[in-house]
Design an enzyme around this catalytic site. Sequence first.
Site, PDB file in Angstrom:
ATOM      1  N   ASP A   1       0.826  -1.161  -0.048  1.00 34.75           N
ATOM      2  CA  ASP A   1      -0.033   0.005   0.008  1.00 34.75           C
ATOM      3  C   ASP A   1       1.037   1.224   0.055  1.00 34.75           C
ATOM      4  O   ASP A   1       1.708   1.321   0.877  1.00 34.75           O
ATOM      5  CB  ASP A   1      -0.833   0.042   1.319  1.00 34.75           C
ATOM      6  CG  ASP A   1      -1.812   1.104   1.396  1.00 34.75           C
ATOM      7  OD1 ASP A   1      -1.611   2.321   0.639  1.00 34.75           O
ATOM      8  OD2 ASP A   1      -2.837   1.015   1.999  1.00 34.75           O
ATOM      9  N   VAL A   2       0.782   2.061  -0.989  1.00 37.69           N
ATOM     10  CA  VAL A   2       1.658   3.150  -1.111  1.00 37.69           C
ATOM     11  C   VAL A   2       1.540   4.334  -0.051  1.00 37.69           C
ATOM     12  O   VAL A   2       2.118   4.942   0.179  1.00 37.69           O
ATOM     13  CB  VAL A   2       1.827   3.802  -2.514  1.00 37.69           C
ATOM     14  CG1 VAL A   2       2.405   2.829  -3.687  1.00 37.69           C
ATOM     15  CG2 VAL A   2       0.323   4.368  -2.984  1.00 37.69           C
TER      16      VAL A   2
ATOM     17  N   ASN B   1       2.692   4.564 -10.462  1.00 34.55           N
ATOM     18  CA  ASN B   1       1.210   4.876 -11.195  1.00 34.55           C
ATOM     19  C   ASN B   1       0.039   4.552 -10.221  1.00 34.55           C
ATOM     20  O   ASN B   1      -1.000   5.425 -10.604  1.00 34.55           O
ATOM     21  CB  ASN B   1       1.186   3.441 -12.258  1.00 34.55           C
ATOM     22  CG  ASN B   1      -0.135   3.371 -12.612  1.00 34.55           C
ATOM     23  OD1 ASN B   1      -0.723   4.170 -13.589  1.00 34.55           O
ATOM     24  ND2 ASN B   1      -1.063   2.403 -11.988  1.00 34.55           N
TER      25      ASN B   1
ATOM     26  N   TYR C   1      -8.487  16.052  -6.714  1.00 35.91           N
ATOM     27  CA  TYR C   1      -7.799  15.081  -7.597  1.00 35.91           C
ATOM     28  C   TYR C   1      -6.779  16.119  -8.362  1.00 35.91           C
ATOM     29  O   TYR C   1      -5.600  15.766  -8.453  1.00 35.91           O
ATOM     30  CB  TYR C   1      -8.591  14.535  -8.512  1.00 35.91           C
ATOM     31  CG  TYR C   1      -7.796  13.536  -9.551  1.00 35.91           C
ATOM     32  CD1 TYR C   1      -7.329  12.388  -9.248  1.00 35.91           C
ATOM     33  CD2 TYR C   1      -7.984  14.050 -10.915  1.00 35.91           C
ATOM     34  CE1 TYR C   1      -6.552  11.526 -10.078  1.00 35.91           C
ATOM     35  CE2 TYR C   1      -7.303  13.216 -11.895  1.00 35.91           C
ATOM     36  CZ  TYR C   1      -6.775  11.851 -11.294  1.00 35.91           C
ATOM     37  OH  TYR C   1      -6.232  11.222 -12.323  1.00 35.91           O
TER      38      TYR C   1
ATOM     39  N   LYS D   1      -2.814  16.025  -8.580  1.00 33.94           N
ATOM     40  CA  LYS D   1      -1.881  15.659  -9.802  1.00 33.94           C
ATOM     41  C   LYS D   1      -0.758  16.953 -10.086  1.00 33.94           C
ATOM     42  O   LYS D   1       0.122  16.920 -10.897  1.00 33.94           O
ATOM     43  CB  LYS D   1      -2.859  15.267 -11.209  1.00 33.94           C
ATOM     44  CG  LYS D   1      -3.469  13.922 -10.676  1.00 33.94           C
ATOM     45  CD  LYS D   1      -2.399  12.825 -10.644  1.00 33.94           C
ATOM     46  CE  LYS D   1      -2.964  11.429 -10.693  1.00 33.94           C
ATOM     47  NZ  LYS D   1      -2.062  10.344 -10.695  1.00 33.94           N
TER      48      LYS D   1
ATOM     49  N   ALA E   1      -9.126   8.008 -19.634  1.00 34.61           N
ATOM     50  CA  ALA E   1      -8.652   6.781 -20.290  1.00 34.61           C
ATOM     51  C   ALA E   1      -9.626   5.872 -20.007  1.00 34.61           C
ATOM     52  O   ALA E   1     -10.305   5.702 -19.082  1.00 34.61           O
ATOM     53  CB  ALA E   1      -7.031   6.402 -19.918  1.00 34.61           C
TER      54      ALA E   1
ATOM     55  N   THR F   1     -10.408   2.933 -18.605  1.00 36.75           N
ATOM     56  CA  THR F   1      -9.860   1.968 -17.690  1.00 36.75           C
ATOM     57  C   THR F   1     -10.864   1.375 -16.613  1.00 36.75           C
ATOM     58  O   THR F   1     -12.017   2.236 -16.754  1.00 36.75           O
ATOM     59  CB  THR F   1      -8.758   2.408 -16.894  1.00 36.75           C
ATOM     60  OG1 THR F   1      -9.142   3.592 -15.930  1.00 36.75           O
ATOM     61  CG2 THR F   1      -7.664   3.010 -17.837  1.00 36.75           C
TER      62      THR F   1
END
Length: 252
Positions: free
Chosen positions: A53-54, A80, A145, A149, A178, A180
């Site tokens: 878990d980052v 990522n 968000y 970023k 994207a 996904t």
Amino acid sequence: MSELKGLRAVVTGGASGIGAATARLLAHRGAEVCVLDVAPRSVTEPLHGCQADVSDDASVRAAIQAAVTAMGGLDILVNNAGISAVGRVEDNPDELWHRVLDVNVLGIVRTTRAALPHLRASRHAAVVNVCSIAATAGLPQRALYSASKGAVLSLTLAMAADHVREGIRVNCVNPGTADTPWVARLLDAADDPEAERAALDARQPLGRLVTADEVAAAVVYLASPAAASVTGIALAVDGGAQGLRLRPVAGI
Ligand SMILES: NC(=O)c1ccc[n+]([C@@H]2O[C@H](COP(=O)([O-])OP(=O)(O)OC[C@H]3O[C@@H](n4cnc5c(N)ncnc54)[C@H](O)[C@@H]3O)[C@@H](O)[C@H]2O)c1
């Protein structure tokens, strides 16, 4: 293809979407790849899967060490892993601000910090951060968000400057919207998913969403020795969304 033969890569968030496409492409080009993910169950050979878990420093350090031990070193780090947040500046509680910044920004800090001693030992060291068009364009309902970023973009540039003389290149890729599982979840949550999908497609000058494979191709280029003179850049893969200003009727 074997242009990356002998190189060892870690991809965070590599069990889904852009990360999974990147991990597959790195392996296809000859690299040995370890996926670090909170949910690595879907990761299959030849990829290594590592649970991490980052947002947890101990778990990141243990996973990077396990990856380095399994692969015999580390040349490429793809940061990522990221999570979404929807809303205007007044809409999200402090807890969510802390959580999203913790994963999207500090996640990169933790992973890179643990990887740096190993990257310094590589002759082809590269870090690629997956940023977003949200860093460079004002998108509605994405205050938190976008702030995360924007920080990733600035962090990328600062890291590129700090590590260029150590032979470590640092770049980022800025995907547009994207196709996904992430976007599928957003569409599922919309009142009218079909209309929402059509609106997202229409926002793209190319008229469709970006694919995970298209983003992966850019990440792998920046990670590869072919980009040996490229550091401190943000490569947009966004169907023209950032740079183009079309008139309503195509062709005029
Ligand atoms: N999909 C888009 O439209 C889009 C656009 C621009 C940028 N991005 C960025 O691309 C990256 C990947 O997005 P995606 O669309 O492939 O998402 P996704 O949800 O399909 O995949 C994200 C992966 O990250 C993992 N993950 C989440 N939190 C984690 C944590 N704390 N520690 C470790 N792993 C974790 C998830 O388990 C998942 O496997 C993100 O950084 C995202 O911000 C996505």
